[in-house]
Design a protein around this motif. Structure first.
Motif, PDB file in Angstrom:
ATOM      1  N   GLY A   1       8.928   1.682  -5.709  1.00  0.00           N
ATOM      2  CA  GLY A   1       7.584   1.229  -6.037  1.00  0.00           C
ATOM      3  C   GLY A   1       7.455  -0.278  -5.833  1.00  0.00           C
ATOM      4  N   MET A   2       6.342  -0.831  -6.326  1.00  0.00           N
ATOM      5  CA  MET A   2       6.117  -2.265  -6.171  1.00  0.00           C
ATOM      6  C   MET A   2       7.122  -3.089  -6.984  1.00  0.00           C
ATOM      7  SD  MET A   2       2.059  -2.902  -5.978  1.00  0.00           S
ATOM      8  CE  MET A   2       1.669  -2.485  -7.655  1.00  0.00           C
ATOM      9  N   GLY A   3       7.564  -2.522  -8.112  1.00  0.00           N
ATOM     10  CA  GLY A   3       8.471  -3.251  -8.984  1.00  0.00           C
ATOM     11  C   GLY A   3       9.822  -3.500  -8.331  1.00  0.00           C
ATOM     12  N   SER A   4      10.417  -2.421  -7.809  1.00  0.00           N
ATOM     13  CA  SER A   4      11.731  -2.601  -7.183  1.00  0.00           C
ATOM     14  C   SER A   4      11.604  -3.522  -5.971  1.00  0.00           C
ATOM     15  CB  SER A   4      12.307  -1.242  -6.774  1.00  0.00           C
ATOM     16  OG  SER A   4      11.347  -0.472  -6.101  1.00  0.00           O
ATOM     17  N   MET A   5      10.435  -3.482  -5.338  1.00  0.00           N
ATOM     18  CA  MET A   5      10.181  -4.337  -4.166  1.00  0.00           C
ATOM     19  C   MET A   5      10.184  -5.818  -4.568  1.00  0.00           C
ATOM     20  SD  MET A   5       6.747  -3.892  -1.956  1.00  0.00           S
ATOM     21  CE  MET A   5       6.137  -5.083  -0.800  1.00  0.00           C
ATOM     22  N   VAL A   6       9.507  -6.136  -5.674  1.00  0.00           N
ATOM     23  CA  VAL A   6       9.390  -7.544  -6.058  1.00  0.00           C
ATOM     24  C   VAL A   6      10.713  -8.085  -6.599  1.00  0.00           C
ATOM     25  CG1 VAL A   6       8.541  -7.244  -8.440  1.00  0.00           C
ATOM     26  CG2 VAL A   6       7.848  -9.222  -7.117  1.00  0.00           C
ATOM     27  N   VAL A   7      11.489  -7.227  -7.281  1.00  0.00           N
ATOM     28  CA  VAL A   7      12.769  -7.688  -7.808  1.00  0.00           C
ATOM     29  C   VAL A   7      13.721  -8.043  -6.665  1.00  0.00           C
ATOM     30  CG1 VAL A   7      14.836  -7.008  -9.098  1.00  0.00           C
ATOM     31  CG2 VAL A   7      12.584  -6.447  -9.990  1.00  0.00           C
ATOM     32  N   ARG A   8      13.772  -7.143  -5.674  1.00  0.00           N
ATOM     33  CA  ARG A   8      14.674  -7.411  -4.551  1.00  0.00           C
ATOM     34  C   ARG A   8      14.220  -8.666  -3.801  1.00  0.00           C
ATOM     35  NH1 ARG A   8      14.916  -2.521  -2.543  1.00  0.00           N
ATOM     36  NH2 ARG A   8      13.253  -2.920  -1.061  1.00  0.00           N
TER      37      ARG A   8
ATOM     38  N   MET B   1       0.833  -1.204   0.000  1.00  0.00           N
ATOM     39  CA  MET B   1       0.000   0.000   0.000  1.00  0.00           C
ATOM     40  C   MET B   1       0.868   1.254   0.000  1.00  0.00           C
ATOM     41  SD  MET B   1      -2.919  -1.093  -0.301  1.00  0.00           S
ATOM     42  CE  MET B   1      -3.947   0.335  -0.069  1.00  0.00           C
ATOM     43  N   HIS B   2       2.000   1.171   0.665  1.00  0.00           N
ATOM     44  CA  HIS B   2       2.898   2.303   0.739  1.00  0.00           C
ATOM     45  C   HIS B   2       3.486   2.615  -0.634  1.00  0.00           C
ATOM     46  CE1 HIS B   2       5.299   5.112   2.998  1.00  0.00           C
ATOM     47  NE2 HIS B   2       6.336   4.760   2.277  1.00  0.00           N
ATOM     48  N   ARG B   3       3.743   1.550  -1.411  1.00  0.00           N
ATOM     49  CA  ARG B   3       4.411   1.731  -2.695  1.00  0.00           C
ATOM     50  C   ARG B   3       3.467   1.819  -3.880  1.00  0.00           C
ATOM     51  NH1 ARG B   3       9.672  -0.684  -2.781  1.00  0.00           N
ATOM     52  NH2 ARG B   3      10.608  -0.446  -0.734  1.00  0.00           N
ATOM     53  N   PHE B   4       2.240   1.359  -3.661  1.00  0.00           N
ATOM     54  CA  PHE B   4       1.258   1.296  -4.739  1.00  0.00           C
ATOM     55  C   PHE B   4       1.058   2.622  -5.476  1.00  0.00           C
ATOM     56  CE2 PHE B   4      -3.180   1.345  -6.197  1.00  0.00           C
ATOM     57  CZ  PHE B   4      -3.185   0.231  -7.006  1.00  0.00           C
ATOM     58  N   PRO B   5       0.831   3.762  -4.764  1.00  0.00           N
ATOM     59  CA  PRO B   5       0.573   5.020  -5.478  1.00  0.00           C
ATOM     60  C   PRO B   5       1.730   5.414  -6.393  1.00  0.00           C
ATOM     61  CG  PRO B   5       0.103   5.263  -3.136  1.00  0.00           C
ATOM     62  CD  PRO B   5       0.792   3.943  -3.293  1.00  0.00           C
ATOM     63  N   THR B   6       2.951   5.164  -5.947  1.00  0.00           N
ATOM     64  CA  THR B   6       4.116   5.533  -6.759  1.00  0.00           C
ATOM     65  C   THR B   6       4.109   4.778  -8.081  1.00  0.00           C
ATOM     66  OG1 THR B   6       5.289   5.785  -4.677  1.00  0.00           O
ATOM     67  CG2 THR B   6       6.613   5.746  -6.671  1.00  0.00           C
ATOM     68  N   THR B   7       3.869   3.464  -8.002  1.00  0.00           N
ATOM     69  CA  THR B   7       3.845   2.663  -9.226  1.00  0.00           C
ATOM     70  C   THR B   7       2.674   3.064 -10.115  1.00  0.00           C
ATOM     71  OG1 THR B   7       4.856   0.806  -8.060  1.00  0.00           O
ATOM     72  CG2 THR B   7       3.739   0.309 -10.114  1.00  0.00           C
ATOM     73  N   MET B   8       1.522   3.301  -9.508  1.00  0.00           N
ATOM     74  CA  MET B   8       0.351   3.651 -10.311  1.00  0.00           C
ATOM     75  C   MET B   8       0.528   4.982 -11.021  1.00  0.00           C
ATOM     76  SD  MET B   8      -1.283   1.088 -10.374  1.00  0.00           S
ATOM     77  CE  MET B   8      -2.653   1.496 -11.410  1.00  0.00           C
ATOM     78  N   LEU B   9       1.157   5.937 -10.347  1.00  0.00           N
ATOM     79  CA  LEU B   9       1.402   7.240 -10.974  1.00  0.00           C
ATOM     80  C   LEU B   9       2.234   7.045 -12.246  1.00  0.00           C
ATOM     81  CD1 LEU B   9       1.178  10.356 -10.767  1.00  0.00           C
ATOM     82  CD2 LEU B   9       3.364  10.317  -9.577  1.00  0.00           C
ATOM     83  N   LEU B  10       3.227   6.176 -12.120  1.00  0.00           N
ATOM     84  CA  LEU B  10       4.112   5.887 -13.245  1.00  0.00           C
ATOM     85  C   LEU B  10       3.338   5.237 -14.388  1.00  0.00           C
ATOM     86  CD1 LEU B  10       7.067   5.942 -13.947  1.00  0.00           C
ATOM     87  CD2 LEU B  10       7.342   3.730 -12.872  1.00  0.00           C
ATOM     88  N   VAL B  11       2.509   4.245 -14.046  1.00  0.00           N
ATOM     89  CA  VAL B  11       1.760   3.505 -15.068  1.00  0.00           C
ATOM     90  C   VAL B  11       0.730   4.414 -15.737  1.00  0.00           C
ATOM     91  CG1 VAL B  11       0.112   1.634 -15.423  1.00  0.00           C
ATOM     92  CG2 VAL B  11       2.118   1.258 -13.993  1.00  0.00           C
TER      93      VAL B  11
END
Lengths: 290, 320
Positions: B271-278, B98-108
């Motif tokens: 964002g969520m992406g960097s989170m899932v990669v790590r 939830m913390h990272r979701f808005p950042t990724t969505m803004l990008l998308v």
């Protein structure tokens, strides 16, 4: 069906290669692919330096007559590394597409030919798998298998299976309804025979087209995983991994990222150009129109 | 009012159809991670753990239960918005997402907007001038866009616009809630890098759909009736490519969501992406599961919305 008749009536078609090279884009693409294949095959003879030899030059040294593409953080010759990188790009792309193609086509044929409940459930499974953005599915698979070049290739290959399965299923469904499959069944042909002798040859052009159209993105996709640190690991001279390493020096040594990226871009571009042309020649619908 | 009845029926039917898709997709997410070789409890316990400690961890994570029970529990918890805790930080996964979701969505969303704003006019221009030099130029550009590695483009943009000219920030992100202008400022370059492939896709699909419509029988009839080309394009042509455009938007949303993973890495965007990669690299499975689950649900929800929009754009869809 009417192939024999139309062959007799129509003037002889130009050879496959003449038609393939009938567009300037396809010629350029073919030349680039041949160059990349040549680099991959003769890398040890073409590369002026050892790809892994450090301190060949000053760290992050700019382009010079001795080091055409400059040097990376460890004083390795980037030109030599880019040449060796050619060994990974197309090979990785072909491997991943082969995995997607073989398993996707198999799944699609089995589901569509099985019909009824098999098809209904199978179609749902494919739908569910298509909800995964491919890169997310690939990351999930790498998380299971662990990072590495081979695992990344497997991940990209597997994540392409649903796409291939869906297209194959749709194509098989239209074939299964056709008279020649019905008659083959009527004369007592086995399932294996129907699939191998009647369905597969008719599916082949479509499968080849989607495979060639997919190759470019497969090359890009595997490089992307390496860039993320999930695929090829340093010091492997894979273009994506090299780009990852060059990330930190974008400002002071842009050559560390410009040349591997350019090589990747040109390769993908070339494969796409040839793929577009190939699909135009092979796609039965396109052929009928022209 | 009556016209809404079939639409509501369709919504209901679609929702019911999505249930097995969600179950299957989550089953894949959960099942795949169960295939990980090695004893998870032993890994979690660390190198020098005692047998008792490992058994204790196995018990607390419910690893002794049958597979289906574990899956059922996970899905049940997920439906109640409990996505378990990170192995690494022990923080609730949902909170992190939830913390990272808005950042990724803004990008998308930013990339989707750039794709449409640039792609739609180019696609129309190419289709209405099919075969001309302009068309060749636009289609060549879109082939470039398809082949361009977005992370490479991102690095070039950073090198040029951020590091050399200082127009945009090179890395990081600002939370939209805290500072909307700053958030958008940070999202400009990443959105453009992400949109390159999207623009190409919009141009390609829109061009071919519009060409097909403009060469159809009824458009020929419109010409015969004496309508001007611009009236035909704006009143009839574009109305009919709306369906194609919706399909492209649905496709793009999924692809951009995946692409965001890569772009976030380049710009060091939390964002969520960097989170899932790590998480994938360090094998923090609850985090991987949580992010993949969120993304799949997002894609399904977007598809649902697109399906509904079809019925508004093309009333025939609802009647089927």
């Amino acid at each position: 069906m009417s192939a024999a008749v139309s062959d007799a009536v129509l003037p002889r078609q130009p050879s496959f290669f003449t038609r393939l090279l009938g567009a300037p884009g396809a010629v350029i693409g073919t030349v680039v692919i041949v160059v990349v294949l040549g680099l991959a095959a003769f890398a040890p003879y073409l590369a002026p330096y050892d790809w892994n030899a450090t301190s060949q030059c000053r760290r992050l040294a700019p382009l010079s007559a001795e080091h055409w593409f400059g040097c990376d953080l460890f004083g390795r010759d980037i030109f030599s590394r880019v040449i060796y990188g050619a060994r990974f790009s197309l090979a990785m792309g072909l491997t991943t597409v082969a995995i997607s193609l073989v398993f996707g086509a198999l799944l699609g044929i089995v589901i569509a030919y099985g019909g009824g409940k098999v098809d209904r459930i199978g179609a749902r499974v494919i739908d569910a798998m298509l909800c995964f953005p491919p890169i997310i599915l690939a990351i999930l698979i790498v998380a299971v298998l662990g990072v590495g070049l081979v695992n990344a290739a497997l991940a990209v290959g597997i994540s392409g299976i649903p796409r291939f399965a869906r297209i194959t299923r749709a194509a098989t469904l239209t074939l299964v309804a056709r008279d020649f499959v019905e008659s083959a069944r009527a004369v007592g042909a086995t399932h294996t025979r129907i699939v191998l002798r009647h369905l597969l040859p008719n599916l082949a052009p479509i499968l080849i087209v989607i495979a060639t159209l997919d190759l470019g993105s497969a090359v890009l996709f595997t490089a992307t995983l390496s860039f993320l640190g999930l695929g090829a690991q340093p010091p492997t001279p894979e273009w994506g991994a090299m780009l990852n390493a060059g990330r930190e020096y974008v400002r002071y040594a842009p050559w560390t990222m410009i040349f591997p990226g350019l090589a990747l871009f040109l390769t993908v571009m070339a494969v796409n150009l040839v793929g577009d042309r190939l699909s135009l020649i092979l796609d039965p619908r396109q052929r009928d129109r022209s | 009012m009556l016209a809404n009845a079939p639409r509501l029926m369709l919504v209901g039917r679609r929702l019911v159809q999505f249930v097995p898709v969600i179950v299957l997709a989550t089953f894949v997410v959960f099942g795949l991670l169960k295939l990980v070789p090695g004893d998870l409890a032993a890994t979690l316990a660390g190198e020098y753990a005692t047998e008792e400690r490992i058994a204790q961890i196995r018990e607390s994570y419910g690893l002794n239960d049958p597979f289906l029970v574990q899956y059922g529990r996970w899905l049940w918890n997920a439906m109640q918005l409990d996505l378990s805790r990170s192995f690494q930080s022990n923080e609730p996964v949902l909170e992190q997402i939830m913390h990272r979701f808005p950042t990724t969505m803004l990008l998308v969303v930013g990339a989707l907007l750039v794709s449409l704003v640039v792609g739609v006019p180019l696609g129309i221009l190419a289709a209405t001038n099919a075969g001309s030099r302009l068309d060749v130029a636009v289609t060549s550009l879109s082939s470039f866009g398809v082949a361009l590695p977005n992370f490479w483009l991102a690095m070039i943009l950073v090198a040029t616009f951020s590091l050399s000219w200082g127009w945009f920030p090179a890395t990081g992100a600002v939370r939209f809630g805290a500072d909307p202008a700053g958030a958008i400022w940070h999202a400009v370059l990443p959105s453009i890098a992400l949109a390159a492939g999207g623009i190409a896709e919009v141009v390609r699909q829109l061009r071919s759909a519009l060409i097909e419509i403009l060469s159809s029988q009824y458009v020929r009839t419109l010409y015969a009736k004496g309508l001007s080309p611009s009236a035909i394009l704006w009143k009839h042509g574009l109305k009919n490519v709306a369906v194609t455009l919706l399909t492209v938007i649905g496709l793009l949303a999924s692809r951009l969501l995946g692409g965001a993973v890569v772009i976030e890495a380049v710009f060091a965007i939390p964002g969520m992406g960097s989170m899932v990669v790590r998480a994938a690299i360090v094998k923090d499975f609850p985090v991987v599961q949580g992010v993949v689950f969120t993304m799949v649900i997002l894609v399904i929800a977007i598809n649902l919305v697109i399906d509904l929009l079809y019925t508004i754009v093309d009333p025939r869809v609802a009647l089927k």
